[in-house]
Scaffold this motif. Structure first.
Motif, PDB file in Angstrom:
ATOM      1  N   ASN A  29      21.488 -70.023 -15.668  1.00 45.70           N
ATOM      2  CA  ASN A  29      21.093 -71.184 -15.821  1.00 45.70           C
ATOM      3  C   ASN A  29      19.461 -71.244 -15.601  1.00 45.70           C
ATOM      4  OD1 ASN A  29      20.997 -74.022 -16.340  1.00 45.70           O
ATOM      5  ND2 ASN A  29      22.636 -74.305 -14.910  1.00 45.70           N
ATOM      6  N   HIS A  30      18.878 -72.305 -15.569  1.00 47.71           N
ATOM      7  CA  HIS A  30      17.711 -72.663 -15.253  1.00 47.71           C
ATOM      8  C   HIS A  30      17.564 -73.934 -14.363  1.00 47.71           C
ATOM      9  CE1 HIS A  30      16.768 -70.048 -18.666  1.00 47.71           C
ATOM     10  NE2 HIS A  30      15.507 -70.102 -18.191  1.00 47.71           N
ATOM     11  N   GLY A  31      16.422 -73.676 -13.548  1.00 44.93           N
ATOM     12  CA  GLY A  31      16.328 -74.854 -12.454  1.00 44.93           C
ATOM     13  C   GLY A  31      17.279 -75.112 -11.385  1.00 44.93           C
ATOM     14  N   CYS A  32      18.042 -74.101 -11.031  1.00 45.73           N
ATOM     15  CA  CYS A  32      19.049 -74.267 -10.004  1.00 45.73           C
ATOM     16  C   CYS A  32      18.300 -74.337  -8.522  1.00 45.73           C
ATOM     17  CB  CYS A  32      20.320 -73.015  -9.756  1.00 45.73           C
ATOM     18  SG  CYS A  32      21.159 -72.933 -11.197  1.00 45.73           S
ATOM     19  N   LEU A  33      19.008 -75.227  -7.674  1.00 44.37           N
ATOM     20  CA  LEU A  33      18.538 -75.032  -6.279  1.00 44.37           C
ATOM     21  C   LEU A  33      18.342 -73.819  -5.577  1.00 44.37           C
ATOM     22  CD1 LEU A  33      17.871 -77.120  -3.775  1.00 44.37           C
ATOM     23  CD2 LEU A  33      20.545 -76.961  -3.320  1.00 44.37           C
ATOM     24  N   GLU A  34      19.187 -72.836  -5.983  1.00 47.00           N
ATOM     25  CA  GLU A  34      19.111 -71.529  -5.391  1.00 47.00           C
ATOM     26  C   GLU A  34      17.859 -70.957  -5.987  1.00 47.00           C
ATOM     27  OE1 GLU A  34      21.543 -67.371  -6.501  1.00 47.00           O
ATOM     28  OE2 GLU A  34      22.610 -68.985  -5.411  1.00 47.00           O
ATOM     29  N   ALA A  35      17.275 -71.290  -7.241  1.00 45.09           N
ATOM     30  CA  ALA A  35      16.198 -70.529  -7.480  1.00 45.09           C
ATOM     31  C   ALA A  35      14.925 -71.071  -6.886  1.00 45.09           C
ATOM     32  CB  ALA A  35      15.969 -70.813  -9.098  1.00 45.09           C
ATOM     33  N   TYR A  36      15.063 -72.057  -6.065  1.00 47.40           N
ATOM     34  CA  TYR A  36      14.024 -72.632  -5.340  1.00 47.40           C
ATOM     35  C   TYR A  36      13.994 -72.671  -3.789  1.00 47.40           C
ATOM     36  CZ  TYR A  36      12.387 -74.312  -9.996  1.00 47.40           C
ATOM     37  OH  TYR A  36      11.980 -74.285 -11.230  1.00 47.40           O
ATOM     38  N   ALA A  37      14.987 -72.844  -3.428  1.00 49.17           N
ATOM     39  CA  ALA A  37      15.060 -73.183  -1.871  1.00 49.17           C
ATOM     40  C   ALA A  37      16.069 -71.951  -1.257  1.00 49.17           C
ATOM     41  CB  ALA A  37      16.077 -74.278  -1.514  1.00 49.17           C
ATOM     42  N   SER A  38      16.446 -70.737  -1.882  1.00 46.83           N
ATOM     43  CA  SER A  38      16.973 -69.570  -1.293  1.00 46.83           C
ATOM     44  C   SER A  38      15.741 -68.941  -0.612  1.00 46.83           C
ATOM     45  CB  SER A  38      17.636 -68.734  -2.419  1.00 46.83           C
ATOM     46  OG  SER A  38      17.058 -68.225  -3.329  1.00 46.83           O
ATOM     47  N   GLY A  39      16.300 -67.789   0.061  1.00 48.91           N
ATOM     48  CA  GLY A  39      15.184 -66.993   0.506  1.00 48.91           C
ATOM     49  C   GLY A  39      14.419 -66.288  -0.531  1.00 48.91           C
ATOM     50  N   THR A  40      15.198 -65.955  -1.686  1.00 52.68           N
ATOM     51  CA  THR A  40      14.783 -65.308  -2.691  1.00 52.68           C
ATOM     52  C   THR A  40      13.722 -66.072  -3.418  1.00 52.68           C
ATOM     53  OG1 THR A  40      16.542 -63.848  -3.294  1.00 52.68           O
ATOM     54  CG2 THR A  40      15.187 -63.955  -4.897  1.00 52.68           C
ATOM     55  N   GLY A  41      14.095 -67.489  -3.559  1.00 49.36           N
ATOM     56  CA  GLY A  41      13.034 -68.299  -4.323  1.00 49.36           C
ATOM     57  C   GLY A  41      11.900 -68.627  -3.272  1.00 49.36           C
ATOM     58  N   ILE A  42      12.007 -68.532  -1.974  1.00 47.66           N
ATOM     59  CA  ILE A  42      10.873 -69.134  -1.214  1.00 47.66           C
ATOM     60  C   ILE A  42       9.803 -67.771  -1.298  1.00 47.66           C
ATOM     61  CG2 ILE A  42      10.072 -68.885   1.060  1.00 47.66           C
ATOM     62  CD1 ILE A  42      12.943 -70.693   1.799  1.00 47.66           C
ATOM     63  N   ALA A  43      10.513 -66.571  -1.405  1.00 49.98           N
ATOM     64  CA  ALA A  43       9.610 -65.288  -1.678  1.00 49.98           C
ATOM     65  C   ALA A  43       8.874 -65.466  -2.752  1.00 49.98           C
ATOM     66  CB  ALA A  43      10.389 -64.095  -1.234  1.00 49.98           C
ATOM     67  N   ARG A  44       9.532 -65.698  -3.864  1.00 45.19           N
ATOM     68  CA  ARG A  44       9.002 -65.863  -5.151  1.00 45.19           C
ATOM     69  C   ARG A  44       7.799 -66.766  -5.497  1.00 45.19           C
ATOM     70  NH1 ARG A  44       9.452 -69.362  -8.691  1.00 45.19           N
ATOM     71  NH2 ARG A  44      11.496 -70.353  -7.936  1.00 45.19           N
ATOM     72  N   ARG A  45       8.098 -67.962  -4.831  1.00 39.86           N
ATOM     73  CA  ARG A  45       7.127 -69.093  -4.898  1.00 39.86           C
ATOM     74  C   ARG A  45       5.964 -68.567  -4.113  1.00 39.86           C
ATOM     75  NH1 ARG A  45       8.464 -73.555  -2.633  1.00 39.86           N
ATOM     76  NH2 ARG A  45      10.415 -73.026  -1.874  1.00 39.86           N
ATOM     77  N   ALA A  46       6.003 -67.785  -2.866  1.00 36.00           N
ATOM     78  CA  ALA A  46       4.998 -67.541  -2.119  1.00 36.00           C
ATOM     79  C   ALA A  46       4.149 -66.617  -2.731  1.00 36.00           C
ATOM     80  CB  ALA A  46       5.519 -66.842  -0.599  1.00 36.00           C
ATOM     81  N   ARG A  47       4.771 -65.570  -3.390  1.00 36.81           N
ATOM     82  CA  ARG A  47       4.033 -64.538  -4.409  1.00 36.81           C
ATOM     83  C   ARG A  47       3.344 -65.111  -5.500  1.00 36.81           C
ATOM     84  NH1 ARG A  47       8.895 -61.551  -3.338  1.00 36.81           N
ATOM     85  NH2 ARG A  47       9.674 -62.143  -5.140  1.00 36.81           N
ATOM     86  N   GLU A  48       3.973 -66.080  -6.235  1.00 35.50           N
ATOM     87  CA  GLU A  48       3.225 -67.040  -7.162  1.00 35.50           C
ATOM     88  C   GLU A  48       1.996 -67.574  -6.471  1.00 35.50           C
ATOM     89  OE1 GLU A  48       7.068 -67.830 -10.268  1.00 35.50           O
ATOM     90  OE2 GLU A  48       6.203 -69.494  -8.741  1.00 35.50           O
ATOM     91  N   ALA A  49       1.985 -68.309  -5.536  1.00 34.33           N
ATOM     92  CA  ALA A  49       0.769 -68.816  -5.029  1.00 34.33           C
ATOM     93  C   ALA A  49      -0.250 -67.848  -4.604  1.00 34.33           C
ATOM     94  CB  ALA A  49       1.313 -69.560  -3.710  1.00 34.33           C
ATOM     95  N   LEU A  50       0.215 -66.725  -3.938  1.00 38.59           N
ATOM     96  CA  LEU A  50      -1.021 -65.807  -4.034  1.00 38.59           C
ATOM     97  C   LEU A  50      -1.663 -65.317  -5.158  1.00 38.59           C
ATOM     98  CD1 LEU A  50       0.721 -63.727  -0.935  1.00 38.59           C
ATOM     99  CD2 LEU A  50      -0.873 -65.511  -0.810  1.00 38.59           C
ATOM    100  N   ARG A  51      -0.899 -65.000  -6.266  1.00 39.85           N
ATOM    101  CA  ARG A  51      -1.323 -64.525  -7.365  1.00 39.85           C
ATOM    102  C   ARG A  51      -2.198 -65.547  -8.201  1.00 39.85           C
ATOM    103  NH1 ARG A  51       4.664 -63.095  -9.376  1.00 39.85           N
ATOM    104  NH2 ARG A  51       4.826 -61.076  -8.313  1.00 39.85           N
ATOM    105  N   GLY A  52      -1.959 -66.895  -7.792  1.00 40.63           N
ATOM    106  CA  GLY A  52      -2.796 -68.000  -8.197  1.00 40.63           C
ATOM    107  C   GLY A  52      -3.841 -68.078  -7.642  1.00 40.63           C
TER     108      GLY A  52
END
Length: 330
Positions: A186-209
């Motif tokens: 699916n798209h947009g699940c809570l897990e994709a944003y608030a899990s450990g994996t989601g937290i790490a992904r969003r941090a990497r995206e911020a640094l790439r930005g």
């Protein structure tokens, strides 16, 4: 010398790590405990072999402490996926890539003991209800925040399973209609944003930005950034780490507020590695729930960290075995 009696082996299989323990069938603390990495890339056979080896190690530890290993009566196992009630078949485990895996029978053939399998978050919920932060609650929701996000619901001391055994999958509630892809498809699940994996992904995206952060000095490569790194940075006052945790709390709080409105629980217990962020996560989660949920329901619900996040899963797995096999109930 430990007390005589019957014993239950327990295994908590996570997307990243697995824990094994040995409990007296009467409850209490484990007499032996050990952990290792989950070899998820090796498929069900690899996970079963690693889990069996871990249980062998726990059994050896118990024997060294005076446990009569001949009085071990079986194994309770928690796995990160939907488990068909009474059959021990994992119908779907997104973070392990499993579909239709007869995990109970595979473990039973390998360890030579009766095995009971349940969802790992159900086990954690039951463990926390039994002797943890959920003790005494009438209707408790547990959320396990690790590699993914799991959930378990305990009402009057019994796990709410639903008609297909899939109740409590709160990590797969949609919180962004056209959001980031999730492991479940699916798209947009809570897990994709608030899990450990989601937290790490969003941090990497911020640094790439182009965001500047102390996280870059904590690791050698960007791919080494984990939720633990983000938490450490936030605790040291790093603006990017703090923002990521604040965003995580908003996502999580929005999801939990929906559950508070729908189920009106008296307790929500948060477990898993992500909860090590402490008040940096818990305080804004509570604030978001109060902001979004109906006032009466929010007021009636206590949101707390698990008392013993390292033991909740294995403790609940042991209790699940005791109830189903030794007591003949679920």
């Amino acid at each position: 010398m430990v007390k005589s009696g019957r014993w239950i082996l327990a295994l908590d299989v996570g997307g990243t790590n697995m824990s094994g323990a040995l409990f007296p069938d009467s409850g209490g603390d484990p007499v032996a405990l050990s952990t290792r990495k989950t070899p998820g890339s090796e498929g069900p056979a690899g996970v079963v072999e690693a889990g069996a080896e871990l249980l062998d190690e726990v059994r050896r530890q118990g024997a060294e402490k005076g446990v009569d290993v001949k009085r071990i009566v079986g194994v309770g196992i928690g796995v990160p996926g939907t488990v068909e009630p009474g059959r021990g078949i994992v119908s779907l485990a997104p973070n392990l890539g499993w579909k239709g895996v007869p995990i109970r029978d595979l473990f039973q053939d390998r360890v030579g003991l009766p095995v009971v399998v349940d969802n790992d978050a159900n086990c954690a919920a039951l463990g926390e209800w039994w002797v943890g932060a959920g003790r005494g609650s009438r209707l408790m929701i547990a959320a396990t925040l690790g590699t993914g996000i799991g959930g378990g619901i305990v009402k009057e001391g019994r796990v709410v399973r639903g008609v297909a055994g899939a109740a409590g999958e709160i990590g797969h509630m949609t919180i962004e209609m056209d959001g980031h892809p999730c492991q479940c498809g699916n798209h947009g699940c809570l897990e994709a944003y608030a899990s450990g994996t989601g937290i790490a992904r969003r941090a990497r995206e911020a640094l790439r930005g182009g965001a500047e952060s102390t996280m870059t000095g904590m690791v050698e490569t960007e791919e080494e950034i984990t939720a633990a790194v983000v938490t450490r940075a936030a605790q040291e006052g790093d603006p990017v780490g703090l923002r990521i945790l604040q965003e995580t709390a908003r996502y999580l709080g929005a999801g939990l507020a929906g559950l508070v409105n729908a189920l009106n629980p008296d307790r929500i217990v948060l477990a898993g590695g992500v909860v090590k962020a402490g008040s940096l996560l818990l305080d804004p989660v509570r604030e978001e729930v109060r902001r979004r949920a109906f006032p009466a329901s929010a007021e009636a619900c206590v949101i707390a960290a698990a008392r013993d996040p390292e033991l909740a899963g294995v403790r609940g797995a042991a209790l699940t075995f005791r109830r189903e096999v030794l007591e003949g109930r679920r």
